[in-house]
Write an enzyme that holds these catalytic residues in place. Structure first.
Site, PDB file in Angstrom:
ATOM      1  CG  HIS A  78      -1.874   1.098   1.325  1.00  0.00           C
ATOM      2  ND1 HIS A  78      -2.835   1.343   0.381  1.00  0.00           N
ATOM      3  CD2 HIS A  78      -2.022   2.052   2.277  1.00  0.00           C
ATOM      4  CE1 HIS A  78      -3.547   2.397   0.741  1.00  0.00           C
ATOM      5  NE2 HIS A  78      -3.067   2.852   1.888  1.00  0.00           N
ATOM      6  CD  GLN A  80       7.382   0.390  -2.500  1.00  0.00           C
ATOM      7  OE1 GLN A  80       7.846   1.117  -1.630  1.00  0.00           O
ATOM      8  NE2 GLN A  80       7.928   0.290  -3.684  1.00  0.00           N
ATOM      9  CG  ASP A  81      -1.142   2.104  -4.922  1.00  0.00           C
ATOM     10  OD1 ASP A  81      -0.927   2.232  -6.146  1.00  0.00           O
ATOM     11  OD2 ASP A  81      -2.250   2.355  -4.403  1.00  0.00           O
ATOM     12  CG  HIS A  82      -0.449   5.929  -0.513  1.00  0.00           C
ATOM     13  ND1 HIS A  82      -1.223   7.055  -0.501  1.00  0.00           N
ATOM     14  CD2 HIS A  82      -1.214   4.941   0.001  1.00  0.00           C
ATOM     15  CE1 HIS A  82      -2.406   6.766  -0.001  1.00  0.00           C
ATOM     16  NE2 HIS A  82      -2.425   5.491   0.307  1.00  0.00           N
TER      17      HIS A  82
END
Length: 106
Positions: A78, A80-82
């Site tokens: 999560h 990394q996604d942000h």
């Protein structure tokens, strides 16, 4: 690095990236109206938070590169996604700054 430490780094990435994202979105609202007075300060603030998020990410990369078998959980993913979406937003906001400056200086 244990699972809890990895989770904390994931939370750090989310927090720093989230702060950068908020700064960038607020800046975008300002430049849409032709207000460019805060551009340098806002970009500096966003970049500092992105740097902190990247530093947390780098800790994990270095740990894994050093041979550690890490148990990557959803919190880190999560984060990394942000981070990745905020890095993209940073690039796009820079383009918008240039476009809006062109619009308002004609």
């Amino acid at each position: 690095m244990n699972k809890e430490e990895l989770q904390m780094l994931g939370f750090e990435i989310v927090a720093y990236s989230g702060d950068a994202r908020s700064t960038l979105l607020n800046l975008l609202k300002e430049i849409r109206t032709g207000n460019f007075s805060n551009v340098d300060a806002a970009l500096k603030e966003a970049d500092e938070n992105l740097k902190l998020a990247h530093n947390s990410q780098t800790q994990v990369l270095a740990e894994e590169a050093g041979g550690s078998d890490l148990e990557i959980g959803f919190i880190f993913i999560h984060g990394q996604d942000h981070l990745m979406t905020t890095l993209l937003l940073r690039d796009m906001v820079q383009d918008f700054i240039n476009l809006y400056k062109e619009k308002y200086t004609k």
